[in-house]
Design an enzyme around this catalytic site. Structure first.
Site, PDB file in Angstrom:
ATOM      1  CD  GLU A 196      -2.719  -1.419  -0.072  1.00 24.76           C
ATOM      2  OE1 GLU A 196      -2.991  -0.458  -0.814  1.00 24.76           O
ATOM      3  OE2 GLU A 196      -3.035  -2.586  -0.360  1.00 24.76           O
ATOM      4  CG  HIS A 222      -1.153   0.995  -4.412  1.00 23.57           C
ATOM      5  ND1 HIS A 222      -1.301   0.889  -5.781  1.00 23.57           N
ATOM      6  CD2 HIS A 222      -1.619  -0.178  -3.909  1.00 23.57           C
ATOM      7  CE1 HIS A 222      -1.832  -0.300  -6.076  1.00 23.57           C
ATOM      8  NE2 HIS A 222      -2.016  -0.971  -4.960  1.00 23.57           N
TER       9      HIS A 222
HETATM   10 NI    NI Z   1      -2.754  -2.883  -4.724  1.00 20.18          NI
END
Ligand code: NI
Length: 164
Positions: free
Chosen positions: A131, A134
């Site tokens: 995450e 991201h």
């Molecule tokens: Ni993802």
């Protein structure tokens, strides 16, 4: 609360470094509620803002007993190595084995702007890293050798065509 549309590969926003979160207000908290709802709806364990089309350094997760909101996340410590399967809602959850740090320490701000640190191991540590990536405009396939990366993309496109 509402379910947001998942941004899928290869939309540009997924490859952009997110803008820092600067306002910790009701709007941000409502956004986090939507992100949780969207993540649960898709049976995900983590969701970052770029995955709903917002270029922001923000993610939510609920994985292996760790449920949190992370704004302006950073991985500040890692140790060990772990090769495990992961997938991404932005790539139709097509799985691939990715080598990550086994343990990771996350530093981030919560929905009220309070800084916190959290350590995790295994699957949750993997989610921290996935995450946070991201938020830096990186996808899990960026960690794969070219051939395997292309296989994931090909499979994702094929399933998308079949599944609509
Ligand atoms: Ni993802």
């Amino acid at each position: 609360m509402s379910i947001r549309k998942i941004t899928e590969y290869p939309e540009d926003v997924l490859a952009r470094v997110g803008e820092p979160v600067t306002k910790f207000d009701d709007e941000l908290r409502a956004l986090c509620d939507d992100m949780f709802e969207t993540m649960y709806d898709d049976q995900g364990v983590g969701l970052a803002a770029p995955q709903i089309g917002l270029s922001l350094r923000l993610f939510v997760m609920d994985c292996d007993g760790i449920k949190l909101i992370a704004a302006n996340p950073e991985i500040i410590e890692t140790s060990g190595e772990d090769a495990g399967q992961e997938g991404c809602l932005s790539l139709g959850k097509v799985p691939a084995v990715v080598t990550r740090a086994l343990k990771a320490k996350l530093r981030a701000q919560d929905e009220n702007g309070e800084w916190f640190e959290r350590e995790a191991e295994g699957y949750a540590a993997r989610a921290f890293q996935h995450e946070t990536d991201h938020c830096d405009g990186k996808l899990f396939i960026d960690h794969l050798p070219k051939m395997r990366r292309e296989m994931v993309i090909k499979k994702f496109r094929k399933e998308k065509k079949l599944g609509g």
